[in-house]
Design a protein around this motif. Sequence first.
Motif, mmCIF file in Angstrom:
data_model
loop_
_atom_site.group_PDB
_atom_site.id
_atom_site.type_symbol
_atom_site.label_atom_id
_atom_site.label_comp_id
_atom_site.label_asym_id
_atom_site.label_seq_id
_atom_site.Cartn_x
_atom_site.Cartn_y
_atom_site.Cartn_z
ATOM 1 N N HIS A 72 -55.606 14.922 15.806
ATOM 2 C CA HIS A 72 -54.461 14.656 16.158
ATOM 3 C C HIS A 72 -54.254 15.192 17.611
ATOM 4 C CE1 HIS A 72 -53.009 14.015 12.037
ATOM 5 N NE2 HIS A 72 -53.657 15.000 11.696
ATOM 6 N N ARG A 73 -53.558 14.403 18.449
ATOM 7 C CA ARG A 73 -53.387 14.881 19.833
ATOM 8 C C ARG A 73 -51.894 15.623 19.699
ATOM 9 N NH1 ARG A 73 -56.714 13.082 23.841
ATOM 10 N NH2 ARG A 73 -57.751 11.415 23.227
ATOM 11 N N SER A 74 -51.129 15.396 18.766
ATOM 12 C CA SER A 74 -49.759 15.726 18.485
ATOM 13 C C SER A 74 -49.555 15.999 17.228
ATOM 14 C CB SER A 74 -48.739 14.925 19.184
ATOM 15 O OG SER A 74 -47.214 15.399 19.040
ATOM 16 N N PRO B 23 -45.948 13.604 16.062
ATOM 17 C CA PRO B 23 -45.721 12.471 17.101
ATOM 18 C C PRO B 23 -44.695 11.709 16.715
ATOM 19 C CG PRO B 23 -47.560 12.229 15.470
ATOM 20 C CD PRO B 23 -47.111 13.228 15.253
ATOM 21 N N CYS C 142 -44.247 8.420 17.546
ATOM 22 C CA CYS C 142 -44.726 7.300 17.124
ATOM 23 C C CYS C 142 -45.088 7.058 15.768
ATOM 24 C CB CYS C 142 -45.884 6.764 18.225
ATOM 25 S SG CYS C 142 -46.775 5.189 17.898
ATOM 26 N N VAL D 141 -46.642 4.488 14.224
ATOM 27 C CA VAL D 141 -48.041 4.122 14.094
ATOM 28 C C VAL D 141 -49.007 5.497 14.033
ATOM 29 C CG1 VAL D 141 -50.098 2.804 15.066
ATOM 30 C CG2 VAL D 141 -47.787 1.793 15.033
ATOM 31 N N GLU D 142 -48.903 6.162 15.065
ATOM 32 C CA GLU D 142 -49.648 7.494 14.942
ATOM 33 C C GLU D 142 -49.182 8.385 13.928
ATOM 34 O OE1 GLU D 142 -50.662 11.483 18.205
ATOM 35 O OE2 GLU D 142 -49.077 9.536 18.591
ATOM 36 N N GLN D 143 -48.196 8.273 13.262
ATOM 37 C CA GLN D 143 -47.978 9.123 12.269
ATOM 38 C C GLN D 143 -48.680 8.601 10.941
ATOM 39 O OE1 GLN D 143 -43.656 9.396 11.546
ATOM 40 N NE2 GLN D 143 -43.044 10.027 13.476
ATOM 41 N N VAL E 122 -51.430 6.711 11.007
ATOM 42 C CA VAL E 122 -53.046 6.795 11.104
ATOM 43 C C VAL E 122 -53.218 8.314 11.022
ATOM 44 C CG1 VAL E 122 -54.696 7.165 13.130
ATOM 45 C CG2 VAL E 122 -53.342 5.021 12.853
ATOM 46 N N ASN E 123 -52.436 9.228 11.477
ATOM 47 C CA ASN E 123 -52.611 10.851 11.603
ATOM 48 C C ASN E 123 -52.828 10.962 9.754
ATOM 49 O OD1 ASN E 123 -52.926 11.343 13.717
ATOM 50 N ND2 ASN E 123 -50.782 12.164 14.267
#
Length: 105
Positions: A48-50, A53, A55, A57-59, A61-62
Amino acid sequence: MGLLREAGLVAAGRGHAGGWIIKADLASVTLRDLHEALGEPALFAVGHRSENPACLVEQVVNAALDDAFDEAEALLMERFASVSLAQLAKEFARRHKACKRSAVA
């Protein structure tokens, strides 16, 4: 090295011939002990970068990767706990001896 000293694993010598020495019994110290003494740094450079997040999509994927990273870290820490510094020293000595023999030949 300071963290390793605080954990009682190494000591610093003074003077011209000084330097760091391993203070602990090599057979009783594992890679996991070193990892813990060093503040349990991250084992993987990906992740995770955040933590939260914005976003979607990022949620997603994480969330999909969290379990995989947790399982991989648990497996690696289990392996770390099974490898002592004595085992590493023995393997290093074996390889060093073989390297010296091949250099002479």
